[in-house]
Write a protein that holds these residues in place. Structure first.
Motif, mmCIF file in Angstrom:
data_model
loop_
_atom_site.group_PDB
_atom_site.id
_atom_site.type_symbol
_atom_site.label_atom_id
_atom_site.label_comp_id
_atom_site.label_asym_id
_atom_site.label_seq_id
_atom_site.Cartn_x
_atom_site.Cartn_y
_atom_site.Cartn_z
ATOM 1 N N MET A 1 27.351 19.828 -49.522
ATOM 2 C CA MET A 1 26.399 20.497 -48.672
ATOM 3 C C MET A 1 25.051 20.539 -49.402
ATOM 4 O O MET A 1 24.931 21.203 -50.427
ATOM 5 C CB MET A 1 26.873 21.921 -48.368
ATOM 6 N N PRO A 2 24.030 19.852 -48.908
ATOM 7 C CA PRO A 2 22.710 19.912 -49.519
ATOM 8 C C PRO A 2 22.066 21.282 -49.314
ATOM 9 O O PRO A 2 22.170 21.880 -48.245
ATOM 10 C CB PRO A 2 21.914 18.844 -48.774
ATOM 11 N N VAL B 1 15.302 16.832 -44.350
ATOM 12 C CA VAL B 1 16.250 16.744 -45.466
ATOM 13 C C VAL B 1 17.499 15.982 -45.025
ATOM 14 O O VAL B 1 17.988 15.097 -45.736
ATOM 15 C CB VAL B 1 16.606 18.151 -46.002
ATOM 16 N N ALA B 2 18.015 16.305 -43.855
ATOM 17 C CA ALA B 2 19.224 15.638 -43.349
ATOM 18 C C ALA B 2 19.000 14.129 -43.198
ATOM 19 O O ALA B 2 19.839 13.326 -43.626
ATOM 20 C CB ALA B 2 19.637 16.248 -42.020
ATOM 21 N N GLN B 3 17.880 13.756 -42.600
ATOM 22 C CA GLN B 3 17.588 12.324 -42.417
ATOM 23 C C GLN B 3 17.399 11.623 -43.759
ATOM 24 O O GLN B 3 17.879 10.506 -43.958
ATOM 25 C CB GLN B 3 16.343 12.147 -41.559
ATOM 26 N N THR B 4 16.718 12.276 -44.686
ATOM 27 C CA THR B 4 16.456 11.681 -45.998
ATOM 28 C C THR B 4 17.751 11.433 -46.764
ATOM 29 O O THR B 4 17.902 10.404 -47.426
ATOM 30 C CB THR B 4 15.522 12.589 -46.818
ATOM 31 N N ALA C 1 22.563 17.392 -39.969
ATOM 32 C CA ALA C 1 21.750 18.601 -40.122
ATOM 33 C C ALA C 1 22.616 19.852 -40.218
ATOM 34 O O ALA C 1 22.242 20.823 -40.880
ATOM 35 C CB ALA C 1 20.757 18.711 -38.963
ATOM 36 N N SER C 2 23.779 19.824 -39.602
ATOM 37 C CA SER C 2 24.671 20.984 -39.639
ATOM 38 C C SER C 2 25.235 21.252 -41.036
ATOM 39 O O SER C 2 25.791 22.316 -41.287
ATOM 40 C CB SER C 2 25.812 20.810 -38.643
ATOM 41 N N TYR C 3 25.088 20.301 -41.963
ATOM 42 C CA TYR C 3 25.561 20.474 -43.332
ATOM 43 C C TYR C 3 24.455 20.945 -44.277
ATOM 44 O O TYR C 3 24.722 21.248 -45.432
ATOM 45 C CB TYR C 3 26.106 19.157 -43.892
ATOM 46 N N VAL C 4 23.201 20.938 -43.820
ATOM 47 C CA VAL C 4 22.053 21.213 -44.679
ATOM 48 C C VAL C 4 21.679 22.691 -44.618
ATOM 49 O O VAL C 4 21.579 23.273 -43.542
ATOM 50 C CB VAL C 4 20.837 20.350 -44.256
ATOM 51 N N LEU D 1 16.095 20.805 -54.708
ATOM 52 C CA LEU D 1 17.087 20.192 -53.821
ATOM 53 C C LEU D 1 18.346 19.956 -54.625
ATOM 54 O O LEU D 1 18.325 19.285 -55.656
ATOM 55 C CB LEU D 1 16.565 18.876 -53.244
ATOM 56 N N SER D 2 19.437 20.494 -54.131
ATOM 57 C CA SER D 2 20.749 20.294 -54.769
ATOM 58 C C SER D 2 21.680 19.672 -53.739
ATOM 59 O O SER D 2 21.707 20.092 -52.583
ATOM 60 C CB SER D 2 21.342 21.633 -55.219
#
Length: 64
Positions: free
Chosen positions: A1-2, A27-30, A35-38, A60-61
């Motif tokens: 999970m980012p 962040v999700a696209q990068t 997106a649900s994990y970010v 960012l982790s």
């Protein structure tokens, strides 16, 4: 999970409505993650100094 943590000396009133959602999508696209994990955390009004300019730092982790 980012996890993306953004800390800024800007006040909360200076952060546009919907900014967190937009940042989540970037962040999700990068990272090619859903997106649900970010997780995005925004910390406004921090005691940061860089001259008299608006300033931010981020961390960012992520486990790939």
């Amino acid at each position: 999970m980012p996890v993306f943590v953004l800390t800024t000396n800007l006040g909360a009133d200076k952060i546009p409505s919907g900014f967190g959602e937009k940042l989540t999508n970037v962040v999700a696209q990068t990272l090619c993650k859903p997106a649900s994990y970010v997780v995005v955390q925004i910390n406004p009004g921090a005691n940061l100094c860089f001259g008299n300019e608006p300033y931010l730092v981020f961390c960012l982790s992520s486990v790939f």
